[in-house]
Design an enzyme around this catalytic site. Sequence first.
Site, PDB file in Angstrom:
ATOM      1  N   LYS A  50       0.897  -1.246  -0.041  1.00  0.00           N
ATOM      2  CA  LYS A  50       0.049   0.179   0.105  1.00  0.00           C
ATOM      3  C   LYS A  50       0.857   1.307  -0.120  1.00  0.00           C
ATOM      4  O   LYS A  50       0.674   2.420  -0.845  1.00  0.00           O
ATOM      5  CB  LYS A  50      -1.085   0.107   1.206  1.00  0.00           C
ATOM      6  CG  LYS A  50      -1.735  -1.213   1.359  1.00  0.00           C
ATOM      7  CD  LYS A  50      -2.748  -1.252   2.623  1.00  0.00           C
ATOM      8  CE  LYS A  50      -1.932  -1.298   3.885  1.00  0.00           C
ATOM      9  NZ  LYS A  50      -1.302  -2.322   4.187  1.00  0.00           N
ATOM     10  N   ARG A  67      -9.826   0.655   8.714  1.00  0.00           N
ATOM     11  CA  ARG A  67      -9.633  -0.627   8.868  1.00  0.00           C
ATOM     12  C   ARG A  67     -10.724  -1.439   9.477  1.00  0.00           C
ATOM     13  O   ARG A  67     -10.611  -2.634   9.824  1.00  0.00           O
ATOM     14  CB  ARG A  67      -8.438  -0.824   9.613  1.00  0.00           C
ATOM     15  CG  ARG A  67      -7.291  -0.644   8.942  1.00  0.00           C
ATOM     16  CD  ARG A  67      -5.936  -0.643   9.931  1.00  0.00           C
ATOM     17  NE  ARG A  67      -4.734  -1.435   9.771  1.00  0.00           N
ATOM     18  CZ  ARG A  67      -3.684  -0.936   9.215  1.00  0.00           C
ATOM     19  NH1 ARG A  67      -3.570   0.196   8.807  1.00  0.00           N
ATOM     20  NH2 ARG A  67      -2.468  -1.858   8.958  1.00  0.00           N
ATOM     21  N   ARG A 122      -0.873  -9.375  13.221  1.00  0.00           N
ATOM     22  CA  ARG A 122      -1.389  -8.458  12.246  1.00  0.00           C
ATOM     23  C   ARG A 122      -2.315  -8.939  10.904  1.00  0.00           C
ATOM     24  O   ARG A 122      -3.462  -8.358  10.745  1.00  0.00           O
ATOM     25  CB  ARG A 122      -0.187  -7.636  11.497  1.00  0.00           C
ATOM     26  CG  ARG A 122       0.589  -6.923  12.493  1.00  0.00           C
ATOM     27  CD  ARG A 122       2.142  -6.298  11.800  1.00  0.00           C
ATOM     28  NE  ARG A 122       1.963  -5.378  10.741  1.00  0.00           N
ATOM     29  CZ  ARG A 122       2.973  -5.339   9.950  1.00  0.00           C
ATOM     30  NH1 ARG A 122       4.312  -5.578  10.508  1.00  0.00           N
ATOM     31  NH2 ARG A 122       3.026  -4.146   9.243  1.00  0.00           N
TER      32      ARG A 122
HETATM   33  P1  AP5 Z   1       4.635  -1.702   2.047  1.00  0.00           P
HETATM   34  O1  AP5 Z   1       4.428  -0.750   0.616  1.00  0.00           O
HETATM   35  O2  AP5 Z   1       5.051  -0.770   3.244  1.00  0.00           O
HETATM   36  O3  AP5 Z   1       3.247  -2.370   2.176  1.00  0.00           O
HETATM   37  P2  AP5 Z   1       2.085  -1.810   3.179  1.00  0.00           P
HETATM   38  O4  AP5 Z   1       0.798  -2.702   2.722  1.00  0.00           O
HETATM   39  O5  AP5 Z   1       1.953  -0.572   3.277  1.00  0.00           O
HETATM   40  O6  AP5 Z   1       2.514  -2.431   4.557  1.00  0.00           O
HETATM   41  P3  AP5 Z   1       2.457  -1.925   6.100  1.00  0.00           P
HETATM   42  O7  AP5 Z   1       3.827  -2.218   6.722  1.00  0.00           O
HETATM   43  O8  AP5 Z   1       2.383  -0.316   6.031  1.00  0.00           O
HETATM   44  O9  AP5 Z   1       1.405  -2.490   6.416  1.00  0.00           O
HETATM   45  P4  AP5 Z   1       0.588  -2.092   7.887  1.00  0.00           P
HETATM   46  O10 AP5 Z   1      -0.810  -2.000   6.972  1.00  0.00           O
HETATM   47  O11 AP5 Z   1       0.318  -3.359   8.660  1.00  0.00           O
HETATM   48  O12 AP5 Z   1       0.772  -0.988   8.393  1.00  0.00           O
HETATM   49  P5  AP5 Z   1       0.568   0.294   8.845  1.00  0.00           P
HETATM   50  O13 AP5 Z   1       1.552   1.153   8.962  1.00  0.00           O
HETATM   51  O14 AP5 Z   1      -0.650   0.749   7.798  1.00  0.00           O
HETATM   52  O15 AP5 Z   1       5.612  -2.662   1.584  1.00  0.00           O
HETATM   53  C1  AP5 Z   1       5.794  -3.970   2.580  1.00  0.00           C
HETATM   54  C2  AP5 Z   1       7.297  -4.344   2.199  1.00  0.00           C
HETATM   55  O16 AP5 Z   1       7.173  -4.973   1.037  1.00  0.00           O
HETATM   56  C3  AP5 Z   1       8.441  -2.933   1.833  1.00  0.00           C
HETATM   57  O17 AP5 Z   1       9.801  -3.329   2.317  1.00  0.00           O
HETATM   58  C4  AP5 Z   1       8.537  -3.056   0.480  1.00  0.00           C
HETATM   59  O18 AP5 Z   1       9.771  -2.666  -0.219  1.00  0.00           O
HETATM   60  C5  AP5 Z   1       8.151  -4.457   0.037  1.00  0.00           C
HETATM   61  N1  AP5 Z   1       7.328  -4.399  -1.445  1.00  0.00           N
HETATM   62  C6  AP5 Z   1       6.356  -3.742  -1.798  1.00  0.00           C
HETATM   63  N2  AP5 Z   1       5.762  -4.100  -3.006  1.00  0.00           N
HETATM   64  C7  AP5 Z   1       6.587  -5.130  -3.324  1.00  0.00           C
HETATM   65  C8  AP5 Z   1       6.884  -5.851  -4.518  1.00  0.00           C
HETATM   66  N3  AP5 Z   1       5.753  -5.741  -5.545  1.00  0.00           N
HETATM   67  N4  AP5 Z   1       7.369  -7.027  -4.460  1.00  0.00           N
HETATM   68  C9  AP5 Z   1       8.259  -7.208  -3.351  1.00  0.00           C
HETATM   69  N5  AP5 Z   1       8.413  -6.257  -2.138  1.00  0.00           N
HETATM   70  C10 AP5 Z   1       7.441  -5.346  -2.302  1.00  0.00           C
HETATM   71  O19 AP5 Z   1       0.012   0.298  10.328  1.00  0.00           O
HETATM   72  C11 AP5 Z   1       0.735  -0.198  11.359  1.00  0.00           C
HETATM   73  C12 AP5 Z   1      -0.125  -0.359  12.664  1.00  0.00           C
HETATM   74  O20 AP5 Z   1      -0.607   0.861  13.027  1.00  0.00           O
HETATM   75  C13 AP5 Z   1      -1.263  -1.351  12.562  1.00  0.00           C
HETATM   76  O21 AP5 Z   1      -0.884  -2.437  12.943  1.00  0.00           O
HETATM   77  C14 AP5 Z   1      -2.078  -0.548  13.717  1.00  0.00           C
HETATM   78  O22 AP5 Z   1      -1.505  -1.082  14.998  1.00  0.00           O
HETATM   79  C15 AP5 Z   1      -1.822   0.671  13.650  1.00  0.00           C
HETATM   80  N6  AP5 Z   1      -2.935   1.377  12.641  1.00  0.00           N
HETATM   81  C16 AP5 Z   1      -2.552   2.094  11.452  1.00  0.00           C
HETATM   82  N7  AP5 Z   1      -3.607   2.577  10.628  1.00  0.00           N
HETATM   83  C17 AP5 Z   1      -4.599   2.315  12.069  1.00  0.00           C
HETATM   84  C18 AP5 Z   1      -6.302   2.226  11.500  1.00  0.00           C
HETATM   85  N8  AP5 Z   1      -6.612   2.810  10.500  1.00  0.00           N
HETATM   86  N9  AP5 Z   1      -6.837   1.731  12.530  1.00  0.00           N
HETATM   87  C19 AP5 Z   1      -6.286   1.028  13.724  1.00  0.00           C
HETATM   88  N10 AP5 Z   1      -4.901   0.886  13.625  1.00  0.00           N
HETATM   89  C20 AP5 Z   1      -4.166   1.431  12.848  1.00  0.00           C
END
Ligand code: AP5
Length: 190
Positions: free
Chosen positions: A14, A89, A146
Site C-alpha cells: 500500500k 480498517r 497483524r
Molecule cells: P509496503 O508498501 O510498506 O506495504 P504496506 O501494505 O504499506 O505494509 P505496511 O507495513 O504499511 O502494513 P500495515 O498495513 O500493517 O502498516 P500500517 O503502517 O498501516 O511494503 C512492505 C514491504 O514490501 C516493503 O519492504 C516494500 O519494499 C516491499 N514491497 C512492496 N511491494 C513489493 C513488491 N511488489 N514486491 C516485493 N516487495 C515489495 O499500520 C501499522 C499499525 O498501525 C497497525 O498494525 C495498527 O496498530 C496501527 N494502525 C494504522 N492504521 C490504523 C487504523 N486505521 N486503525 C487502527 N490501527 C491502525
Amino acid sequence: MLNLVLFGPPGAGKGTQSNLLIDRYDLVHLSTGDILRGEIAAGTVLGLEAKTLMDSGDLVPDAVVIGMISSKLDNNSKANGFIFDGFPRTTAQAEALDDLLNEKGTSISAMLSLIVADEELIRRLLARGESSGRADDQNKSIIANRINEYNNKTAPLKDYYSTQNKLSEIKGNGAVEDIASKLNNVIDAL
Ligand code: AP5
C-alpha cells in the site's frame, strides 16, 4: 475529487504504490500508520498510547484514527483528492470516513485492493524488519497477529465498498512497476 482507498493486508504494498500514485495523480497521501509513527517519534501522549498496540500488531482505537483523519482532511481543504492508506480498517472507520467526506461534498471514488499471499507478506515484512527498526516487523507471531487483525476486522470492508460498486481487486505480487500500471489502468477508467 479523486479519493482512493488503497487496501490490502500488512505488506501488500500500500505504501509503496501510494508513493507512485500521489505523484501521478497529484493526491495527498494519508497513511494512518505513518501518522501514528510520527506521533510515537514525537513522544506525544497519543503516540505513547498507540505504541504498545502497534508493537504487538493490534489495531489502535477507532476514535483515535478517525480524529487524526478528520484533522488532516481539514488541513488539506484545497487538495485534488486523497489516497487513504491503511484507513479505514473497520466498519466504524469506513462509516466515519463516508460522513467526513460527505460533509465536504465529496466521496470515495474507488477501493483498490491489493491481493498478496500470506507467505509473501511474511517474507516481505521479515525482510524489511532487518533494517526498518519497526517492532511489528520483527517476528512471525506479531506479523501473524497483524494478518489476523486484517482478516477479522478489515477484510470485511471489501463487502462495504463492493456494495457501493467501488471495489477493484488487483494482484499485488510481481514487479512494483507492473502493479502500478494495473492500478493506473483501473484509476484511468473511473
Ligand atoms: P509496503 O508498501 O510498506 O506495504 P504496506 O501494505 O504499506 O505494509 P505496511 O507495513 O504499511 O502494513 P500495515 O498495513 O500493517 O502498516 P500500517 O503502517 O498501516 O511494503 C512492505 C514491504 O514490501 C516493503 O519492504 C516494500 O519494499 C516491499 N514491497 C512492496 N511491494 C513489493 C513488491 N511488489 N514486491 C516485493 N516487495 C515489495 O499500520 C501499522 C499499525 O498501525 C497497525 O498494525 C495498527 O496498530 C496501527 N494502525 C494504522 N492504521 C490504523 C487504523 N486505521 N486503525 C487502527 N490501527 C491502525
